[in-house]
Design a protein around this motif. Structure first.
Motif, PDB file in Angstrom:
ATOM      1  N   UNK A  13      50.217   5.854  57.268  1.00 39.94           N
ATOM      2  CA  UNK A  13      50.829   6.051  55.960  1.00 39.94           C
ATOM      3  C   UNK A  13      52.182   6.745  56.086  1.00 39.94           C
ATOM      4  N   UNK A  14      52.250   7.736  56.969  1.00 39.92           N
ATOM      5  CA  UNK A  14      53.466   8.532  57.129  1.00 39.92           C
ATOM      6  C   UNK A  14      53.842   8.581  58.599  1.00 39.92           C
ATOM      7  N   UNK A  15      55.103   8.294  58.895  1.00 39.72           N
ATOM      8  CA  UNK A  15      55.627   8.473  60.243  1.00 39.72           C
ATOM      9  C   UNK A  15      56.961   9.196  60.161  1.00 39.72           C
ATOM     10  N   UNK A  16      57.073  10.255  60.934  1.00 41.50           N
ATOM     11  CA  UNK A  16      58.268  11.093  60.950  1.00 41.50           C
ATOM     12  C   UNK A  16      58.824  11.069  62.365  1.00 41.50           C
ATOM     13  N   UNK A  17      60.105  10.704  62.484  1.00 42.27           N
ATOM     14  CA  UNK A  17      60.720  10.539  63.796  1.00 42.27           C
ATOM     15  C   UNK A  17      61.898  11.498  63.971  1.00 42.27           C
ATOM     16  N   UNK A  18      61.754  12.503  64.825  1.00 48.48           N
ATOM     17  CA  UNK A  18      62.852  13.391  65.233  1.00 48.48           C
ATOM     18  C   UNK A  18      63.675  13.897  64.043  1.00 48.48           C
ATOM     19  N   UNK A  38      46.320   6.279  57.644  1.00 50.01           N
ATOM     20  CA  UNK A  38      45.848   6.114  56.280  1.00 50.01           C
ATOM     21  C   UNK A  38      44.455   6.710  56.130  1.00 50.01           C
ATOM     22  N   UNK A  39      44.181   7.236  54.947  1.00 46.47           N
ATOM     23  CA  UNK A  39      42.849   7.742  54.647  1.00 46.47           C
ATOM     24  C   UNK A  39      42.483   9.007  55.377  1.00 46.47           C
ATOM     25  N   UNK A 167      49.617   8.150  48.358  1.00 48.22           N
ATOM     26  CA  UNK A 167      49.798   9.378  49.128  1.00 48.22           C
ATOM     27  C   UNK A 167      49.978  10.543  48.173  1.00 48.22           C
ATOM     28  N   UNK A 168      49.268  11.649  48.452  1.00 52.12           N
ATOM     29  CA  UNK A 168      49.399  12.870  47.663  1.00 52.12           C
ATOM     30  C   UNK A 168      49.919  13.993  48.556  1.00 52.12           C
ATOM     31  N   UNK A 192      38.885  10.907  47.145  1.00 49.85           N
ATOM     32  CA  UNK A 192      40.092  10.084  47.130  1.00 49.85           C
ATOM     33  C   UNK A 192      40.440   9.604  48.533  1.00 49.85           C
ATOM     34  N   UNK A 193      40.258  10.496  49.508  1.00 46.08           N
ATOM     35  CA  UNK A 193      40.491  10.129  50.899  1.00 46.08           C
ATOM     36  C   UNK A 193      39.572   8.994  51.320  1.00 46.08           C
TER      37      UNK A 193
END
Length: 261
Positions: A13-18, A38-39, A167-168, A192-193
């Motif tokens: 769901x979420x990817x954060x790169x540098x 996800x989930x 996404x919350x 919810x998850x």
């Protein structure tokens, strides 16, 4: 911690790169990288000023990042309307404006509703269910400026639930909420998850993390650890989070990003 961009997948769901975020002479986030499947219900912990709120603002597309990128379901966080519900640590609300609890939660449905709903003519079952889940249905007609801090927070959580997003993000969602109500909110979020929602909650409370969350993200401007709450809190990680850590950032300066190498 570094994530290769070729690891992008629909399973996240979420990817954060540098990611780096700068505020004048302060490096608020320093080469932050992690991914959330996800989930998953994730607790985000760290000291005051450690970057939790900045991270949430960045994920929600509200904070400009200096370096790196953030993807939501494989899409840039700049193009995520309708994908994220965000409850900030402090809501920007004119408390003198006569909004009821139900009015506030109804605002979470505006972008989904028909023209009548946009003008407040709604008895949407989602609004009722959202308020019931946070034990605020009985206060639905009360004005928000008459509520306690904990009741206000629960009202804003209900608004986030009413948006029915994938996404919350909840920043200090337990602030001013008693333990029994906290457990009730966690039960709701777990349901919810289980429906496939991805949820991140920033918290200062290190108690019962393993009982509440699937994973924990430890942040103090950089990612100190991310994983099973029963395993991540080593003495070294706790020192990074809450102990002296000046040497860690000695080589990291404003405008200079080493890409995590």
């Amino acid at each position: 911690m570094k994530i290769m961009t070729n690891e992008i997948t629909k399973n996240y769901s979420i990817q954060v790169f540098d990611v780096c975020v700068e505020f004048e002479n302060t490096l608020a986030l320093d080469n932050v990288s992690f991914s959330v499947p996800k989930g998953v219900l994730t607790g985000v912990v760290g000291p005051n000023g450690g970057g939790k709120s900045t991270l949430f603002n960045s994920i929600a597309g509200l904070q400009k990042i200096t370096h790196g990128k953030i993807l939501i379901n494989g899409i840039s966080s700049k193009n995520i309307k309708g994908k994220i519900s965000y409850v900030p640590q402090r809501e920007q609300v004119n408390w003198r404006f006569p909004l009821s609890v139900k009015d506030v939660v109804s605002l979470g449905r505006i972008w989904r509703g028909n023209i009548l709903q946009k003008f407040g003519f709604s008895d949407d079952q989602i609004i009722k269910d959202s308020l019931k889940k946070v034990d605020m249905w009985q206060y639905r007609k009360d004005l928000v400026n008459n509520l306690s801090g904990g009741q206000r927070q629960r009202t804003f959580i209900a608004r986030a639930l009413a948006q029915e997003t994938e996404i919350l993000l909840l920043d200090e969602a337990f602030s001013g909420v008693d333990v029994a109500s906290q457990d009730g909110v966690i039960d709701i979020l777990r349901n919810l998850k289980n429906e496939g929602k991805t949820i991140l909650i920033a918290t200062h409370d290190l108690n019962n993390l393993s009982e509440r969350f699937d994973s924990v993200l430890c942040i103090n401007r950089h990612i100190c650890a991310h994983g099973d709450p029963e395993k991540v809190f080593t003495p070294e990680v706790l020192t990074e989070l809450y102990g002296a850590h000046g040497e860690k950032f000695a080589e990291h300066n404003i405008g200079s990003h080493n890409n995590g190498d």
